[in-house]
Every structure is written in C-alpha cells, then in structure tokens.
Write a protein that holds these residues in place. Structure first.
Motif, mmCIF file in Angstrom:
data_model
loop_
_atom_site.group_PDB
_atom_site.id
_atom_site.type_symbol
_atom_site.label_atom_id
_atom_site.label_comp_id
_atom_site.label_asym_id
_atom_site.label_seq_id
_atom_site.Cartn_x
_atom_site.Cartn_y
_atom_site.Cartn_z
ATOM 1 N N ALA A 40 53.730 42.371 39.136
ATOM 2 C CA ALA A 40 53.079 41.866 40.428
ATOM 3 C C ALA A 40 51.824 42.545 40.558
ATOM 4 C CB ALA A 40 54.348 42.763 41.483
ATOM 5 N N PRO A 41 51.186 42.489 41.682
ATOM 6 C CA PRO A 41 49.732 43.020 41.913
ATOM 7 C C PRO A 41 49.706 44.140 41.844
ATOM 8 C CG PRO A 41 50.404 41.099 43.766
ATOM 9 C CD PRO A 41 51.491 41.502 42.839
ATOM 10 N N PRO A 42 48.830 44.959 41.295
ATOM 11 C CA PRO A 42 47.523 44.361 41.015
ATOM 12 C C PRO A 42 47.340 43.533 40.051
ATOM 13 C CG PRO A 42 47.581 46.823 40.194
ATOM 14 C CD PRO A 42 48.846 46.265 40.748
ATOM 15 N N SER A 43 48.408 42.780 39.578
ATOM 16 C CA SER A 43 48.042 41.809 38.291
ATOM 17 C C SER A 43 47.083 40.732 39.091
ATOM 18 C CB SER A 43 49.355 40.939 38.115
ATOM 19 O OG SER A 43 50.365 41.707 37.471
ATOM 20 N N SER A 44 46.263 40.247 38.123
ATOM 21 C CA SER A 44 45.314 39.206 39.075
ATOM 22 C C SER A 44 44.573 38.221 37.964
ATOM 23 C CB SER A 44 44.100 40.265 39.565
ATOM 24 O OG SER A 44 43.437 40.927 38.363
ATOM 25 N N GLU A 45 43.993 37.424 38.485
ATOM 26 C CA GLU A 45 43.372 36.151 37.538
ATOM 27 C C GLU A 45 41.895 35.736 38.236
ATOM 28 O OE1 GLU A 45 45.514 32.770 35.947
ATOM 29 O OE2 GLU A 45 44.361 31.702 37.534
ATOM 30 N N VAL A 46 40.923 35.773 37.350
ATOM 31 C CA VAL A 46 39.536 35.500 37.840
ATOM 32 C C VAL A 46 39.308 34.188 36.985
ATOM 33 C CG1 VAL A 46 37.263 36.147 37.593
ATOM 34 C CG2 VAL A 46 38.825 37.689 38.181
ATOM 35 N N VAL A 47 38.709 33.195 37.721
ATOM 36 C CA VAL A 47 38.700 31.751 37.161
ATOM 37 C C VAL A 47 37.117 31.631 37.462
ATOM 38 C CG1 VAL A 47 39.047 29.442 36.878
ATOM 39 C CG2 VAL A 47 40.949 30.824 37.537
ATOM 40 N N ASN A 48 36.304 31.541 36.294
ATOM 41 C CA ASN A 48 34.626 31.229 36.663
ATOM 42 C C ASN A 48 34.572 29.643 36.192
ATOM 43 O OD1 ASN A 48 33.739 34.022 37.424
ATOM 44 N ND2 ASN A 48 34.680 34.458 35.351
ATOM 45 N N PHE A 49 33.841 29.071 37.151
ATOM 46 C CA PHE A 49 33.253 27.869 36.804
ATOM 47 C C PHE A 49 31.908 27.728 36.656
ATOM 48 C CE2 PHE A 49 36.613 27.909 39.852
ATOM 49 C CZ PHE A 49 37.754 27.064 39.182
ATOM 50 N N SER A 50 31.283 27.015 35.469
ATOM 51 C CA SER A 50 30.021 27.023 35.054
ATOM 52 C C SER A 50 29.632 25.651 34.555
ATOM 53 C CB SER A 50 29.659 28.039 33.889
ATOM 54 O OG SER A 50 28.456 27.938 33.622
ATOM 55 N N PRO A 51 28.778 24.749 35.282
ATOM 56 C CA PRO A 51 28.050 25.402 36.628
ATOM 57 C C PRO A 51 29.158 25.110 37.827
ATOM 58 C CG PRO A 51 27.551 23.032 36.265
ATOM 59 C CD PRO A 51 28.202 23.548 34.932
ATOM 60 N N PRO A 52 28.905 25.740 38.887
ATOM 61 C CA PRO A 52 29.925 25.858 40.106
ATOM 62 C C PRO A 52 30.430 24.317 40.259
ATOM 63 C CG PRO A 52 28.018 27.279 40.558
ATOM 64 C CD PRO A 52 27.661 26.745 39.151
ATOM 65 N N LEU A 53 31.570 24.457 40.909
ATOM 66 C CA LEU A 53 32.270 23.104 41.300
ATOM 67 C C LEU A 53 31.372 22.716 42.472
ATOM 68 C CD1 LEU A 53 36.021 24.015 40.760
ATOM 69 C CD2 LEU A 53 34.737 22.458 39.278
ATOM 70 N N THR A 54 31.221 21.520 42.419
ATOM 71 C CA THR A 54 30.709 20.772 43.685
ATOM 72 C C THR A 54 31.538 19.527 44.035
ATOM 73 O OG1 THR A 54 29.305 19.274 42.483
ATOM 74 C CG2 THR A 54 28.525 21.342 43.130
ATOM 75 N N ALA A 171 31.959 28.953 42.727
ATOM 76 C CA ALA A 171 31.541 29.424 41.373
ATOM 77 C C ALA A 171 32.745 30.363 40.688
ATOM 78 C CB ALA A 171 30.162 30.675 41.604
ATOM 79 N N SER A 172 33.681 30.878 41.353
ATOM 80 C CA SER A 172 34.917 31.413 40.844
ATOM 81 C C SER A 172 35.910 31.715 41.934
ATOM 82 C CB SER A 172 34.581 32.967 40.348
ATOM 83 O OG SER A 172 33.911 33.779 41.438
ATOM 84 N N ILE A 173 37.107 31.978 41.450
ATOM 85 C CA ILE A 173 38.180 32.274 42.477
ATOM 86 C C ILE A 173 39.049 33.429 41.799
ATOM 87 C CG2 ILE A 173 40.310 31.372 43.258
ATOM 88 C CD1 ILE A 173 39.236 28.884 43.243
ATOM 89 N N TYR A 174 39.075 34.481 42.653
ATOM 90 C CA TYR A 174 39.982 35.778 42.288
ATOM 91 C C TYR A 174 41.300 35.467 43.043
ATOM 92 C CZ TYR A 174 41.907 40.611 42.240
ATOM 93 O OH TYR A 174 42.457 41.640 42.131
ATOM 94 N N SER A 175 42.423 35.707 42.242
ATOM 95 C CA SER A 175 43.666 35.535 42.807
ATOM 96 C C SER A 175 44.812 36.886 42.552
ATOM 97 C CB SER A 175 44.510 34.451 42.239
ATOM 98 O OG SER A 175 43.678 33.198 42.596
#
Length: 184
Positions: A40-54, A171-175
């Motif tokens: 459970a949290p603080p379990s987390s995920e970071v997804v980075n997009f390069s270049p940022p999504l448009t 550019a990124s999403i933290y979950s």
C-alpha cells in the motif's frame, strides 16, 4: 376461512426465515482466497515521457519506476518490499495513450530476490481530478504463480485532460500504488 388465515400466518414467518437463510447462505463465496501479499502507499510509481506527450504523434521513450512497500505477506514474512523498472520507446505516442485500455505484463522483483510476473488487463479513466489505472490479472510466473493480482495506481489528472484537448503536455505522472496478490 379463519383456519386458512391462521395457517398462512403460521407458515409465512417460517417461510420468511427459510428464505432469509437461503439468501444469506448463497451470498457467502464457496471458497475465499488467501491474501499472499499486499503493498500500500507510500508505494508509488513515476512514469517519465521523453519528449513530453502532446497531441501530435511522436516517438516517445517511456521510463517507469515503481517502488512497492511497505508490503505484508503472511506466507512469506521476509517479503517487505519490491520494485520494477522499465524503459521503452514507441512511435506514434500521444496524450491519449494515458487513457487506453488493454493487456499488459510486468515483473515485480521482491526484496527477497524472487520475482512475480503479472499478466493483466489495464484500464485507465479520469475520476474527478485523478487518473486511475487498474491492472487486473494473474501471476503467470515466479513467486505466487497462479494467484490473482490487482494493482491500482492513482495520480493527478491535472496535466492529462488539458493535454488531450491539445492545450498542454505531460512530462511525467506520479501515482500512489496499491497491489494485492491473492491465491485462489
């Protein structure tokens, strides 16, 4: 006439009790699963997009880092955390990719050195101000093989919706992450 009324009055409560027992009895599952592990949290995920999504299709490198923990496993008490990382490039990516549904496979490496490969169906939706992504599937290999798995990621949708309208980038999403693996 009065005899029929008395008979009905005596039979109805008994029938009602029997019906209630049948309904209650049928709502209990035949066999309940055993929770193999929960994170459970603080379990987390970071997804980075390069270049940022448009909203303009482009080749994007997607880098994912997931940290699981604290985790609790009654069947494997030494298991307290896990992680997964992945990086891949794909052509034609847009902001709409964040809202797609479909099959996915990922592997969790536990702090014990063991792994669990999960094959799941991914669904993503915006709920209020949150981007909620749910993976529902099965552990297909490794620790807990054959068990069901449910992973829920909850992140902010603040950048997602404007991007899908062509008004921004992601550019990124933290979950925050919740993972449950249950034997059947």
């Amino acid at each position: 006439m009065i005899t029929s009324f008395r008979t009905a009055a005596a039979v109805l409560p008994a029938a009602a009790c029997t019906s209630a027992l049948l309904v209650l009895g049928s709502s209990t599952p035949a066999s309940a699963g055993v929770l193999d592990v929960t994170c459970a949290p603080p379990s987390s995920e970071v997804v980075n997009f390069s270049p940022p999504l448009t909203m303009t299709p482009q080749t994007v490198t997607v880098s994912t880092t997931t940290q699981y923990g604290p985790c609790v496993s009654l069947s494997n008490p030494a298991l307290t955390s896990g992680a997964r990382t992945n990086s891949s490039s794909a052509p034609g990516q847009t902001c709409l990719e964040l809202l797609t549904n479909g099959p996915t496979t990922f592997t969790v490496t536990w702090n014990t050195g063991q792994t669990s490969t999960i094959s799941a169906n991914r669904t993503s939706t915006v709920v209020g101000a949150a981007l909620v992504t749910t993976h529902t599937g099965t552990v297909t290999a490794g620790l807990f093989a054959g068990s069901t798995a449910v992973q829920v990621l909850t992140g902010a949708a603040a950048d997602v919706l404007p991007c899908t309208l062509g008004l921004g980038t992601v550019a990124s999403i933290y979950s925050a992450v919740t993972l449950e693996i249950t034997s059947v």
